[in-house]
Design a protein around this motif. Structure first.
Motif, PDB file in Angstrom:
ATOM      1  N   ASN A  83       0.879  -1.116  -0.049  1.00 18.84           N
ATOM      2  CA  ASN A  83      -0.032   0.036   0.146  1.00 18.84           C
ATOM      3  C   ASN A  83       0.896   1.278  -0.014  1.00 18.84           C
ATOM      4  OD1 ASN A  83      -2.290  -1.426   0.201  1.00 18.84           O
ATOM      5  ND2 ASN A  83      -2.132  -1.767   2.258  1.00 18.84           N
TER       6      ASN A  83
ATOM      7  N   ASN B  16       0.860  -7.386  -3.259  1.00 20.22           N
ATOM      8  CA  ASN B  16       0.659  -7.213  -1.901  1.00 20.22           C
ATOM      9  C   ASN B  16      -0.063  -5.590  -1.685  1.00 20.22           C
ATOM     10  OD1 ASN B  16       0.932  -8.181   0.814  1.00 20.22           O
ATOM     11  ND2 ASN B  16       2.625  -6.864   1.213  1.00 20.22           N
TER      12      ASN B  16
ATOM     13  N   THR C  79      -3.875  -4.261  -0.347  1.00 15.72           N
ATOM     14  CA  THR C  79      -5.016  -4.288   0.430  1.00 15.72           C
ATOM     15  C   THR C  79      -6.152  -3.449   0.014  1.00 15.72           C
ATOM     16  OG1 THR C  79      -4.278  -3.202   2.333  1.00 15.72           O
ATOM     17  CG2 THR C  79      -3.473  -5.423   2.180  1.00 15.72           C
ATOM     18  N   CYS C  80      -7.019  -3.352   0.952  1.00 12.34           N
ATOM     19  CA  CYS C  80      -7.982  -2.353   0.856  1.00 12.34           C
ATOM     20  C   CYS C  80      -7.641  -0.751   0.669  1.00 12.34           C
ATOM     21  CB  CYS C  80      -9.244  -2.310   1.718  1.00 12.34           C
ATOM     22  SG  CYS C  80     -10.248  -4.106   1.456  1.00 12.34           S
TER      23      CYS C  80
ATOM     24  N   ASN D 113      -4.470  -9.821  -5.301  1.00  9.45           N
ATOM     25  CA  ASN D 113      -4.059  -9.028  -4.046  1.00  9.45           C
ATOM     26  C   ASN D 113      -5.194  -9.333  -3.251  1.00  9.45           C
ATOM     27  OD1 ASN D 113      -1.855  -7.171  -4.937  1.00  9.45           O
ATOM     28  ND2 ASN D 113      -3.037  -6.741  -6.664  1.00  9.45           N
ATOM     29  N   ARG D 114      -5.076  -8.859  -1.930  1.00  9.75           N
ATOM     30  CA  ARG D 114      -6.004  -8.907  -0.798  1.00  9.75           C
ATOM     31  C   ARG D 114      -6.904  -7.778  -0.805  1.00  9.75           C
ATOM     32  NH1 ARG D 114      -2.052  -9.507   4.032  1.00  9.75           N
ATOM     33  NH2 ARG D 114      -0.929  -7.921   2.759  1.00  9.75           N
ATOM     34  N   VAL D 115      -7.351  -7.442  -2.085  1.00 12.51           N
ATOM     35  CA  VAL D 115      -8.362  -6.477  -1.948  1.00 12.51           C
ATOM     36  C   VAL D 115      -9.942  -7.082  -1.736  1.00 12.51           C
ATOM     37  CG1 VAL D 115      -9.646  -4.713  -3.343  1.00 12.51           C
ATOM     38  CG2 VAL D 115      -7.173  -5.054  -3.458  1.00 12.51           C
ATOM     39  N   LYS D 116     -10.454  -6.519  -0.559  1.00 16.47           N
ATOM     40  CA  LYS D 116     -11.557  -7.046  -0.126  1.00 16.47           C
ATOM     41  C   LYS D 116     -12.922  -5.971  -0.297  1.00 16.47           C
ATOM     42  CE  LYS D 116      -9.444 -10.196   3.425  1.00 16.47           C
ATOM     43  NZ  LYS D 116      -9.455 -10.609   4.821  1.00 16.47           N
TER      44      LYS D 116
END
Length: 275
Positions: free
Chosen positions: A190, A215, A217-218, A242-245
């Protein structure tokens, strides 16, 4: 035979590790003389000493437009010989150098100089090397001096981190030609996205931005949503793996109500248990 009939436009000699001096000499002669040969693949072979010297000399006057030299041990003096020839070459449009263990020191410096002196090359593919943040700085220095030329730069899996984004942030606002920038499989996080968010807004050339498996995230998705809301140019954004929620996807969705240029947004589906 190929020279006599002049019917070959694409030649693939990859995986021929037993080629001797006479074979490389004949290939160099073909590269220099052929009018119609436009693409050469020489991947998974060792291009050191005589092979790279002969090919480099041939490239000084060749008509090749596409050259694949993946996994060819081009780090060090071999890359130096290649770049020295390509600085004077005015025909080659695509150069693919993935999996060559290119480093962040001499190799990156050579590639940066190539971008300074060559305005014909349109695609440079450098995936799966070790250019790192220092190497990206050298590449950015070369990119900043290009008024025309490179349109596609692929830097997937090159050990680049958020620190490298500081170099890119200085370069992005002035770029006029680069249309595709792929930074996938690098540990940008981020923090790295925050660094390049505003420079991306100012940039007037990048159409496709690859950030798969970086890597994010939100928090990073929200920063990219702010960029999308301001951009009138970007056409594709790749955020796969990616860890996009949900929160990040909601921010991107709101940005798309404003953005009128984006045609492709690549994201992974959210598992039901995470909704």
């Amino acid at each position: 035979m190929i020279l006599y009939y002049e019917s070959t436009t694409y030649l693939d000699i990859s995986d021929n590790s037993s080629m001797g001096t006479s074979s490389w000499r004949a290939l160099a002669h073909l590269i220099k003389q052929s009018v119609y040969l436009s693409r050469l693949d020489a991947c998974n072979v060792s291009l050191v000493d005589y092979p790279i010297q002969s090919i480099s000399k041939a490239l000084l006057s060749s008509r090749l437009r596409v050259l694949y030299l993946n996994n060819a041990q081009l780090s060090g003096t071999s890359l130096f010989a290649l770049v020295r020839a390509l600085k004077k070459n005015r025909a080659l449009q695509e150069l693919h150098l993935s999996n060559n263990q290119l480093n962040s020191y001499q190799d990156a410096m050579q590639l940066g100089e190539l971008l300074q002196y060559n305005n014909t090359l349109q695609t440079l593919e450098l995936s799966n090397n070790a250019l790192a943040d220092a190497g990206l700085e050298e590449l950015c220095d070369g990119l900043s001096r290009q008024a025309k030329g490179l349109k596609v730069l692929i830097l997937k899996n090159n050990q680049i981190t958020e620190r490298g984004m500081n170099h890119l942030a200085k370069t992005l606002p002035g770029l006029k030609v680069l249309q595709v920038l792929d930074l996938g499989e690098n540990h940008l996080g981020n923090e790295g996205i925050q660094v390049i968010r505003e420079p991306l807004m100012v940039n007037s050339s990048v159409l496709h931005l690859g950030l798969a498996q970086t890597n994010i995230t939100c928090e990073g998705a929200v920063a990219l949503a702010e960029f999308l809301a301001e951009s009138r140019l970007i056409q594709r954004l790749d955020l796969h793996q990616n860890r996009v929620k949900l929160g990040g996807l909601m921010a991107l969705s709101l940005a798309l109500r404003i953005n009128c240029s984006l045609a492709h947004l690549d994201v992974d589906p959210i598992p039901p248990q995470e909704l």
